[in-house]
Design an enzyme around this catalytic site. Structure first.
Site, PDB file in Angstrom:
ATOM      1  CG  HIS A   1      -1.829  -1.204   1.339  1.00  0.00           C
ATOM      2  ND1 HIS A   1      -3.159  -0.611   0.738  1.00  0.00           N
ATOM      3  CD2 HIS A   1      -1.746  -1.897   2.173  1.00  0.00           C
ATOM      4  CE1 HIS A   1      -3.479  -2.468   0.333  1.00  0.00           C
ATOM      5  NE2 HIS A   1      -3.289  -2.814   1.241  1.00  0.00           N
TER       6      HIS A   1
ATOM      7  CG  ASP B   1      -2.195  10.502  -5.351  1.00  0.00           C
ATOM      8  OD1 ASP B   1      -1.439  11.341  -4.995  1.00  0.00           O
ATOM      9  OD2 ASP B   1      -2.731  10.355  -6.229  1.00  0.00           O
TER      10      ASP B   1
ATOM     11  CG  HIS C   1      -5.883  14.249  -4.958  1.00  0.00           C
ATOM     12  ND1 HIS C   1      -6.651  13.856  -5.916  1.00  0.00           N
ATOM     13  CD2 HIS C   1      -5.340  12.968  -4.848  1.00  0.00           C
ATOM     14  CE1 HIS C   1      -6.896  13.111  -6.398  1.00  0.00           C
ATOM     15  NE2 HIS C   1      -5.970  12.281  -6.021  1.00  0.00           N
TER      16      HIS C   1
ATOM     17  CG  HIS D   1      -6.152   7.866  -3.867  1.00  0.00           C
ATOM     18  ND1 HIS D   1      -5.533   6.737  -4.983  1.00  0.00           N
ATOM     19  CD2 HIS D   1      -6.285   9.430  -4.696  1.00  0.00           C
ATOM     20  CE1 HIS D   1      -4.860   7.630  -5.985  1.00  0.00           C
ATOM     21  NE2 HIS D   1      -6.128   9.061  -6.042  1.00  0.00           N
ATOM     22  CB  CYS D   2      -4.051   3.427  -1.744  1.00  0.00           C
ATOM     23  SG  CYS D   2      -2.868   2.093  -1.268  1.00  0.00           S
TER      24      CYS D   2
ATOM     25  CG  HIS E   1      -5.100  -1.374  -3.553  1.00  0.00           C
ATOM     26  ND1 HIS E   1      -3.827  -1.045  -2.294  1.00  0.00           N
ATOM     27  CD2 HIS E   1      -4.592  -2.146  -3.891  1.00  0.00           C
ATOM     28  CE1 HIS E   1      -4.037  -2.730  -2.605  1.00  0.00           C
ATOM     29  NE2 HIS E   1      -4.146  -2.912  -4.001  1.00  0.00           N
TER      30      HIS E   1
ATOM     31  CG  MET F   1      -6.157   2.536   1.015  1.00  0.00           C
ATOM     32  SD  MET F   1      -5.554   1.195   0.860  1.00  0.00           S
ATOM     33  CE  MET F   1      -4.167   1.411   2.101  1.00  0.00           C
TER      34      MET F   1
ATOM     35  CG  HIS G   1     -30.396  18.468  -3.051  1.00  0.00           C
ATOM     36  ND1 HIS G   1     -30.467  19.617  -3.392  1.00  0.00           N
ATOM     37  CD2 HIS G   1     -31.753  18.102  -2.234  1.00  0.00           C
ATOM     38  CE1 HIS G   1     -31.927  20.198  -3.271  1.00  0.00           C
ATOM     39  NE2 HIS G   1     -32.691  19.297  -2.997  1.00  0.00           N
TER      40      HIS G   1
ATOM     41  CD  GLU H   1     -31.191  23.744  -8.025  1.00  0.00           C
ATOM     42  OE1 GLU H   1     -32.465  22.669  -7.990  1.00  0.00           O
ATOM     43  OE2 GLU H   1     -31.571  24.717  -9.112  1.00  0.00           O
ATOM     44  CB  THR H   2     -27.860  20.444  -6.822  1.00  0.00           C
ATOM     45  OG1 THR H   2     -28.951  19.907  -6.091  1.00  0.00           O
ATOM     46  CG2 THR H   2     -27.227  19.134  -6.641  1.00  0.00           C
TER      47      THR H   2
ATOM     48  CG  HIS I   1     -30.686  15.879  -6.649  1.00  0.00           C
ATOM     49  ND1 HIS I   1     -31.780  15.513  -7.522  1.00  0.00           N
ATOM     50  CD2 HIS I   1     -31.715  16.547  -5.254  1.00  0.00           C
ATOM     51  CE1 HIS I   1     -32.832  15.663  -7.081  1.00  0.00           C
ATOM     52  NE2 HIS I   1     -32.976  16.395  -6.222  1.00  0.00           N
TER      53      HIS I   1
END
Length: 380
Positions: free
Chosen positions: A133, A136, A138, A173-174, A184, A189, A294, A318-319, A345
């Protein structure tokens, strides 16, 4: 017992070794090691004068204690994430997957720092696990978000440091290379990190935005294989289900689309709570697929759909849209009591696949905002 150990080692060799590392057909190539990159390394920063802060992480939807406005200068913030391969029940029917997790939860914990702080992460892969494992971020710059510096076998740990130069919420994330990456991620993960501006959140006019509560909702798509009778399969280890799961993944159609690891994980007595007049910050991540948060009966007062706080927030949404592989942030001040559904939504995914959460809000009802003028009666 010896035979069981032999099977375990063989599986580890298969999944962590050259058989998968040599996959060429993947869009994403395998991660090079630091030595293979052969990149010159400059002088290390002098961090000796910076304050160190050790953080105890908590399970989502809750978030560890943190300052909204930073006091003092940049700090070195220390976190530990322990990888746990574990069976996870994901619906009321008892469907069990072999999940891969950070700290035993899907999603992994939300990490909070301030811009220009240093994140110092210890990543632990216990020897009880069966797979390689890594992580990463971002939010990080260089070395595949840290993935190129953190690949560890069972029984190993590694320490990564990066400077949080950009404010916002970001997925982690992995990403161990090749087809292992999506497997993964959709096995659970993933998580998120929030890098707050040092002066705190601002609206489009530069006014301060503060929140009374914060919740982290991690949306997760699962791809569970079925047997010849249509029942969901169960496996003894992650590796046992890999080939079957990959076939379901290739359809791009999840069997479950859930919040925080399971259908109903944030409903009923596990609903998120607030009171009328409280301002809530909702962090929403999806490491793999697009989603559309939403709040039924509410709005996004201020929303960063892309999750980056250097951008002016949208207002009165709204969304909102959170792209796959990212996280978004929304602030809302509750004005009415009652039960609010918080959904993806795409209502098929919300109702049929499980992407629904609840907020239970206490307080006094305001008839000026909404009232039933007449109760249902026969048509006159």
């Amino acid at each position: 017992m010896e035979n069981d150990e032999h099977i375990n080692v063989s599986r580890r060799t298969l999944l962590a070794g050259a058989a998968f590392a040599g996959v060429i057909g993947s869009v994403l190539v395998n991660l090079p090691s630091a030595a293979e990159e052969a990149v010159p390394v400059g002088p290390a920063p002098d961090l000796g004068s910076l304050q160190r802060v050790k953080v105890d992480l908590v399970k989502p939807p809750f978030v560890h204690d943190h300052e909204q406005v930073a006091t003092g200068g940049p700090k070195v913030v220390e976190f530990t994430l322990t990888i746990k391969e574990m069976p996870l029940t994901i619906d009321d029917a008892g469907t069990v997957i072999q999940a891969m997790t950070f700290n035993g939860s899907v999603p992994g914990p939300l990490l909070v720092v301030h811009q220009n702080d240093y994140v110092e992460l210890t990543l632990v892969n216990p020897e009880t696990n069966t797979l390689q494992h890594n992580i990463d971020f971002h939010a990080a710059t260089g070395a595949l978000g840290g993935g190129g510096l953190t690949l560890i076998n069972p029984g190993e740990q590694v320490k990564l440091r990066f400077k949080a130069t950009r404010a916002g919420v970001f997925v982690y994330h992995c990403a161990p290379g090749g087809p292992m990456i999506p497997w993964h991620v959709v096995s659970g993960m993933n998580g998120a990190i929030m890098v707050l501006p040092r002066e705190g959140l601002k609206d489009g006019a530069g006014n301060a935005i503060t929140y009374d509560k914060i919740y982290y909702v991690g949306e997760q798509d699962f791809y569970v294989p079925r047997d010849e009778d249509g029942n969901y399969r169960a496996y003894e280890s992650p590796g046992d289900g890999y080939a079957d799961m990959l076939e379901v993944m290739k359809t791009l159609t999840p069997t479950h689309e859930v919040f925080n690891g399971a259908v109903g994980s944030l409903t009923g007595d596990k609903a998120m709570t607030a009171s009328v007049g409280e301002t809530v910050l909702i962090i929403h991540s999806q490491a793999n697929r697009d989603t559309r948060p939403h709040l039924i009966g509410g709005h996004g007062d201020h929303v960063w759909p892309g999750g980056k706080f250097a951008n002016k927030p949208d207002v009165d949404l709204e969304t909102w849209f959170v792209a796959g592989g990212s996280a978004g942030a929304a602030v809302y001040t509750f004005l009415q009591p009652g039960l609010y559904a918080y959904v993806n939504h795409n209502l098929i995914e919300a109702v049929e696949l499980g992407a629904t959460a609840h907020f239970k809000v206490e307080g006094t009802w305001n008839d000026d905002l909404m009232a039933q003028v007449e109760a249902p009666t026969p048509i006159a």
